[in-house]
Design a protein around this motif. Structure first.
Motif, short mmCIF file in Angstrom:
data_model
loop_
_atom_site.label_atom_id
_atom_site.label_comp_id
_atom_site.label_asym_id
_atom_site.label_seq_id
_atom_site.Cartn_x
_atom_site.Cartn_y
_atom_site.Cartn_z
N TRP A 1 40.04 35.85 40.63
CA TRP A 1 41.31 35.88 41.34
C TRP A 1 41.63 34.52 41.96
O TRP A 1 42.76 34.03 41.89
CB TRP A 1 41.29 36.94 42.43
CG TRP A 1 42.47 36.91 43.34
CD1 TRP A 1 42.49 36.58 44.66
CD2 TRP A 1 43.84 37.20 43.00
NE1 TRP A 1 43.76 36.64 45.16
CE2 TRP A 1 44.60 37.02 44.16
CE3 TRP A 1 44.47 37.59 41.83
CZ2 TRP A 1 45.98 37.22 44.19
CZ3 TRP A 1 45.84 37.79 41.85
CH2 TRP A 1 46.58 37.61 43.02
N TYR B 1 42.76 32.37 39.18
CA TYR B 1 44.07 32.85 38.75
C TYR B 1 45.17 32.29 39.66
O TYR B 1 46.21 31.81 39.19
CB TYR B 1 44.05 34.37 38.81
CG TYR B 1 45.26 35.10 38.27
CD1 TYR B 1 45.36 35.41 36.92
CD2 TYR B 1 46.26 35.54 39.13
CE1 TYR B 1 46.44 36.13 36.43
CE2 TYR B 1 47.35 36.26 38.66
CZ TYR B 1 47.43 36.56 37.30
OH TYR B 1 48.52 37.27 36.83
N VAL B 2 44.92 32.32 40.96
CA VAL B 2 45.87 31.78 41.93
C VAL B 2 45.98 30.27 41.80
O VAL B 2 47.07 29.69 41.83
CB VAL B 2 45.47 32.19 43.36
CG1 VAL B 2 46.32 31.45 44.39
CG2 VAL B 2 45.59 33.70 43.55
N LEU C 1 49.24 31.35 38.56
CA LEU C 1 49.63 32.58 37.87
C LEU C 1 50.00 33.70 38.83
O LEU C 1 50.36 34.79 38.40
CB LEU C 1 48.49 33.04 36.95
CG LEU C 1 48.08 32.03 35.87
CD1 LEU C 1 46.89 32.54 35.09
CD2 LEU C 1 49.25 31.74 34.95
N SER C 2 49.91 33.45 40.13
CA SER C 2 50.27 34.45 41.12
C SER C 2 51.04 33.80 42.26
O SER C 2 50.83 32.61 42.56
CB SER C 2 49.02 35.15 41.67
OG SER C 2 49.33 35.97 42.77
N GLU C 3 51.91 34.56 42.89
CA GLU C 3 52.65 34.06 44.04
C GLU C 3 51.85 34.23 45.33
O GLU C 3 52.22 33.69 46.36
CB GLU C 3 53.99 34.78 44.16
CG GLU C 3 54.92 34.51 42.98
CD GLU C 3 56.23 35.25 43.13
OE1 GLU C 3 56.38 36.01 44.12
OE2 GLU C 3 57.11 35.07 42.26
N SER C 4 50.76 34.99 45.28
CA SER C 4 49.95 35.26 46.47
C SER C 4 48.95 34.14 46.66
O SER C 4 47.75 34.28 46.40
CB SER C 4 49.23 36.60 46.34
OG SER C 4 50.15 37.64 46.11
N HIS C 5 49.40 33.00 47.10
CA HIS C 5 48.56 31.82 47.15
C HIS C 5 47.49 31.89 48.24
O HIS C 5 46.48 31.20 48.15
CB HIS C 5 49.41 30.57 47.38
CG HIS C 5 50.35 30.30 46.26
ND1 HIS C 5 49.93 29.87 45.03
CD2 HIS C 5 51.70 30.44 46.16
CE1 HIS C 5 50.96 29.73 44.22
NE2 HIS C 5 52.05 30.07 44.88
N ILE D 1 43.61 40.31 40.26
CA ILE D 1 44.36 40.20 39.01
C ILE D 1 44.75 41.60 38.54
O ILE D 1 43.91 42.50 38.55
CB ILE D 1 43.49 39.51 37.94
CG1 ILE D 1 43.12 38.10 38.38
CG2 ILE D 1 44.22 39.45 36.59
CD1 ILE D 1 42.16 37.39 37.44
N GLU E 1 45.69 42.69 32.91
CA GLU E 1 45.49 41.29 32.55
C GLU E 1 44.04 40.85 32.67
O GLU E 1 43.63 39.84 32.08
CB GLU E 1 46.33 40.37 33.45
CG GLU E 1 47.83 40.46 33.28
CD GLU E 1 48.54 39.45 34.17
OE1 GLU E 1 48.18 38.26 34.10
OE2 GLU E 1 49.42 39.85 34.94
N TYR E 2 43.27 41.59 33.45
CA TYR E 2 41.96 41.07 33.85
C TYR E 2 41.01 40.84 32.68
O TYR E 2 40.33 39.81 32.61
CB TYR E 2 41.29 42.00 34.87
CG TYR E 2 39.98 41.43 35.36
CD1 TYR E 2 39.97 40.36 36.25
CD2 TYR E 2 38.76 41.91 34.88
CE1 TYR E 2 38.78 39.79 36.67
CE2 TYR E 2 37.56 41.34 35.29
CZ TYR E 2 37.58 40.29 36.18
OH TYR E 2 36.39 39.71 36.58
#
Length: 216
Positions: free
Chosen positions: A92, A95-96, A100-104, A144, A148-149
């Protein structure tokens, strides 16, 4: 004089028990120990970097959380769960970092121990007997998306087994750099690029002790 000196002009000895009586220092939770056949947590009073008192308390409430986390981390309870969730947490973070994610901020610096402690506190678990009532599915990690994981974890593994060569994998996103790091194995030749995941656009290096080479 150019330096500052701290000088004590009047001193007298005191007993360590007086420091405990005056409630000086900080109580820190230590290991779980056997006290006359009963498991108890060792509490240590630390003052000026020195242990000045010890108490043994019942394993209940928040004092029970640390032994529960240690039991799961060591594999004594829920074997394999700690490693599985650790990989999910680390994936995760990657991923961040890859955008790939808005949850920084979510889980940005979290470890398994911190995350699992929070889960136990939310459920108010305080004993090994209570923990035995739960399975790993009762502690899902919200990272994730599940659909997708699997693909992401295969594209960015943290461990690789190449015959007689076992590797750990480290990612440096800002440099688009991957280090495949020797862990153990009898194989003497270096890994080849075709043996590794695609990692398109990334530079790949093999590290063994102080030796680092580009993998081509």
């Amino acid at each position: 004089m150019k330096q500052t000196l701290n000088l004590a002009t009047v001193t007298m000895p005191i007993s360590l028990s007086l420091l405990e009586e005056l409630e000086l220092g900080e109580w820190k939770q230590g290991e779980v120990v056997d006290v006359q056949g009963e498991a108890k947590v060792c509490m240590e009073l630390i003052y000026a970097g020195r242990k000045v008192a010890t108490r043994y308390k019942e394993l209940d409430g928040k004092l029970a959380i640390k032994p529960l986390v240690e039991a799961v981390t060591s594999g004594e309870k829920l074997p394999g769960f700690a490693l599985k969730r650790t990989h999910e947490i680390d994936h995760w973070k990657l991923y961040v970092e890859l955008g790939l994610s808005e949850s920084h901020q979510q889980h940005a610096d979290e470890t398994f121990e911190q995350w699992f402690t929070e889960q136990l506190n939310l459920l108010e678990l305080s004993s090994m007997e209570e923990l035995d009532m739960f399975s790993e599915e009762d502690f899902p990690f919200e990272g994730i998306p599940y659909w997708e994981y699997e693909d992401f974890s295969q594209s960015f593994p943290f461990e690789l087994a190449l015959g007689n060569l076992n590797l750990d994998v480290e990612y440096y996103c800002s440099k688009k750099l991957v280090h495949v790091v020797y862990r153990d194995g009898l194989r003497k030749e270096d890994p080849k690029r075709w043996e590794l995941p695609k990692w398109g656009g990334w530079r790949v290096q093999y590290r063994k002790s102080s030796r680092i080479i580009d993998v081509r």
